[in-house]
Design an enzyme around this catalytic site. Structure first.
Site, PDB file in Angstrom:
ATOM      1  N   THR A   1       0.876  -1.381   0.473  1.00  0.00           N
ATOM      2  CA  THR A   1       0.121   0.080  -0.024  1.00  0.00           C
ATOM      3  C   THR A   1       0.853   1.147   0.093  1.00  0.00           C
ATOM      4  O   THR A   1       0.440   2.436  -0.302  1.00  0.00           O
ATOM      5  CB  THR A   1      -1.047   0.347   1.215  1.00  0.00           C
ATOM      6  N   GLY A   2       1.933   1.262   0.115  1.00  0.00           N
ATOM      7  CA  GLY A   2       3.164   2.439   0.063  1.00  0.00           C
ATOM      8  C   GLY A   2       3.178   2.689  -0.963  1.00  0.00           C
ATOM      9  O   GLY A   2       3.020   1.953  -3.012  1.00  0.00           O
ATOM     10  N   ALA A   3       4.540   4.241  -1.501  1.00  0.00           N
ATOM     11  CA  ALA A   3       4.052   4.982  -2.510  1.00  0.00           C
ATOM     12  C   ALA A   3       5.013   3.458  -3.294  1.00  0.00           C
ATOM     13  O   ALA A   3       4.264   3.569  -4.398  1.00  0.00           O
ATOM     14  CB  ALA A   3       4.672   5.913  -2.364  1.00  0.00           C
ATOM     15  N   VAL A   4       6.157   3.359  -3.034  1.00  0.00           N
ATOM     16  CA  VAL A   4       6.622   2.605  -4.166  1.00  0.00           C
ATOM     17  C   VAL A   4       6.006   1.150  -3.795  1.00  0.00           C
ATOM     18  O   VAL A   4       5.939   0.393  -5.535  1.00  0.00           O
ATOM     19  CB  VAL A   4       8.463   2.011  -2.829  1.00  0.00           C
TER      20      VAL A   4
ATOM     21  N   ARG B   1      21.762  -4.314   1.514  1.00  0.00           N
ATOM     22  CA  ARG B   1      22.994  -4.443   0.364  1.00  0.00           C
ATOM     23  C   ARG B   1      24.333  -3.788   0.215  1.00  0.00           C
ATOM     24  O   ARG B   1      25.049  -4.128  -0.249  1.00  0.00           O
ATOM     25  CB  ARG B   1      22.004  -2.465   0.256  1.00  0.00           C
TER      26      ARG B   1
ATOM     27  N   CYS C   1      17.060   4.996  -4.387  1.00  0.00           N
ATOM     28  CA  CYS C   1      17.048   5.893  -5.599  1.00  0.00           C
ATOM     29  C   CYS C   1      17.954   6.587  -6.670  1.00  0.00           C
ATOM     30  O   CYS C   1      18.772   6.369  -7.521  1.00  0.00           O
ATOM     31  CB  CYS C   1      16.169   7.071  -5.612  1.00  0.00           C
TER      32      CYS C   1
ATOM     33  N   HIS D   1      14.299  13.327  -8.844  1.00  0.00           N
ATOM     34  CA  HIS D   1      15.626  13.772  -8.523  1.00  0.00           C
ATOM     35  C   HIS D   1      16.600  13.797  -9.302  1.00  0.00           C
ATOM     36  O   HIS D   1      16.947  13.337 -10.269  1.00  0.00           O
ATOM     37  CB  HIS D   1      16.682  12.022  -7.930  1.00  0.00           C
TER      38      HIS D   1
ATOM     39  N   ASN E   1      12.350   9.120  -8.857  1.00  0.00           N
ATOM     40  CA  ASN E   1      12.875   8.156  -7.669  1.00  0.00           C
ATOM     41  C   ASN E   1      12.244   6.982  -7.598  1.00  0.00           C
ATOM     42  O   ASN E   1      12.352   6.013  -7.104  1.00  0.00           O
ATOM     43  CB  ASN E   1      13.576   9.122  -6.687  1.00  0.00           C
TER      44      ASN E   1
END
Lengths: 337, 337
Positions: free
Chosen positions: B4-7, B92, B121, B242, B315
């Site tokens: 449900t998040g933006a990404v 990462r 990003c 960005h 981004n």
């Protein structure tokens, strides 16, 4: 000259605030703005339309009304005995015109032939931060990326940002744009919620005039034709206050504390650098202030002679009006007038 | 995970748009968002609360719900046979976790041990522009200054920018601020009409975590521990997209035309560079698009091996959701799954 513009107003305020030793003063502008009234030290003055004769009997003429006005009237003022301090780019690179930031090269003022040029706003704040590093450690290469406010493009650009920012947020890309990147350019882009990598027009080498100003003016002010300066200039949705991400390679390899100390001790510059308390300069907080603020000072992780810093100042104050008034003050101090 | 998040929403759209070969799909989130409905390829799905058992029978799990959620659930997913493509910074820099941009190092995908990390990003768009230069000319030093959008800090930051920009323009500096530079930080600053030189928290060396991500991730993705990368990361009043001012020193000294050609031929990258027609990328126009746009390519005036460029991308798209989906596609192409 240009008394009713954004910089002209700031010049008037600086003259008042710094108690500049004014005998008589007159406020000049184009016919369009003539007749307006200006308050100065409690007295009301009527703005006069500039003519060549306006400069009779004037000692110092502060110009900030655009390059073509300077080209037209500065020689007339000089002919009548005035020293012109010109805030436009008209004469900056002329060999016989000193280009002066009083913290950096006040000695150049005495070499004037009637005109002293005030550098570009983005150049001024950068050289103020670089000069103490030059003095103590020597300068190698400089790479600067700017974050510039719209007030540098005039009151019309401020109003355009204001209208665009208040309008439909979700359609910002379709907002009406007439002022930026350059009013007289073919194409205009919205600035609200955007970043425009063009300030002034393009030169033939792919750099903009703004970028070439930063490059050439820095060499001239610092008396080093070989100084390697590279610039990328970008306009932001900020009203007033230019920011600069500056990478500098020094000749020496000082510690980061020594670099901070050099900045802290420099005239006109304020060290504002405490990451642990989130202290660093920002344009919104620098607007209206005199200082050049420097923070985010870090040693490059790969080069012990490389340092990064974040330089912020009000482009209308130190970047324009204040620097011009300081040149006039320095003339008095040095008995040049 | 984090549907449900933006990404997460962008990931869903990319899977639809690119016609990713989905057999079955489930949308996971925290208990707070569970129960919401999501449309996918014409069918309605109910968002499920994530549990370790949610990952039974899953081939590929796309994670984008924050580092602590990834730390908690990614090992559970791996234990149950799923390959996790994680958009957070949790894994990462782990040595046994490949960090992948498919245009740059697709060969690293096969070395996974259950988790593949999606880079930051701001790193992704930069390495997409650098890889063709590395291939053809070799890379020396890189100095980047970023111009980053608030959407990288989440929906709350977008709303805060929106409120501040619509409020009293003349008192922007006193606007209420709770989200930026970092929601959990001690101090918050308004972003409207400002530029904040802090993204993420500070590390002990004076760099922010965002800056160190760009430095360390670039070395890892490009397989060059000695690559000299320096970054200054700045948040702007831009919603999405960005921008980066990149200075790169190459090992060879190509012409600017050769550099432009290399960029034009690179996968995922679009050359957008025609100064005479004021053509260059801008974040407002790149929002919602897949490509990494590159313009303002210029040779350094002092160093024939030095080049400047302006790199812009969405981004949330290439910087996050699209890159994750491309990793999944590359796994299929390489028969890794």
């Amino acid at each position: 000259m240009g008394a009713t513009g954004a910089v002209g107003q700031q010049m008037k305020e600086q003259l008042e605030k710094r108690d500049f030793p004014v005998g008589t003063i007159k406020f000049l502008a184009s016919s369009r703005s003539a007749g307006q009234e200006i308050e100065f030290k409690g007295k009301t003055y009527r703005v006069e339309e500039a003519t060549p004769e306006s400069f009779e009997g004037v000692d110092i003429a502060l110009f900030s009304a655009g390059g073509s006005i300077s080209e037209q009237f500065a020689p007339e003022a000089v002919k009548r005995g005035a020293v012109v301090i010109d805030n436009t780019s008209a004469f900056r690179m002329n060999e016989d015109v000193p280009l002066v930031v009083p913290e950096v090269n006040p000695e150049d003022i005495g070499k004037h032939n009637g005109i002293i040029a005030n550098p570009n706003c983005s150049t001024i704040q950068m050289v103020c931060a670089l000069q103490p590093l030059k003095d103590q450690f020597g300068l190698g290469k400089i790479v600067v990326s700017t974050y510039q406010a719209v007030s540098g493009a005039g009151v019309g650009a401020i109003n355009e940002l204001k209208e665009q920012a208040a309008a439909d947020f979700d359609h910002a890309k379709d907002a009406e744009a007439k002022m930026l990147p350059v009013k007289s350019a073919e194409r205009h882009y919205p600035i609200a919620f955007n970043a425009i990598p063009q300030i002034d027009k393009f030169t033939d080498n792919g750099y903009t005039f703004e970028e070439m100003k930063m490059i050439n003016e820095t060499k001239k002010i610092m008396h080093d034709e070989k100084l390697a300066v590279a610039a990328t200039c970008v306009r932001l949705p900020v009203v007033t206050g230019h920011s600069e991400s500056v990478y500098v390679e020094l000749e020496a390899a000082p510690t980061v504390e020594e670099v901070k100390q050099a900045i802290a001790n420099a005239p006109g510059v304020e060290l504002m650098d405490d990451p642990s308390n989130q202290v660093y300069p920002m344009p919104l907080m620098a607007a209206g202030l005199d200082e050049v603020f420097v923070g985010r000072i870090r040693q490059d992780l790969d080069n012990p002679r490389g340092f990064h810093m974040w330089v912020v100042s009000d482009n209308l104050v130190k970047g324009a009006a204040l620097n011009s008034v300081q040149i006039a003050e320095s003339m008095i101090q040095q008995n040049i007038i």
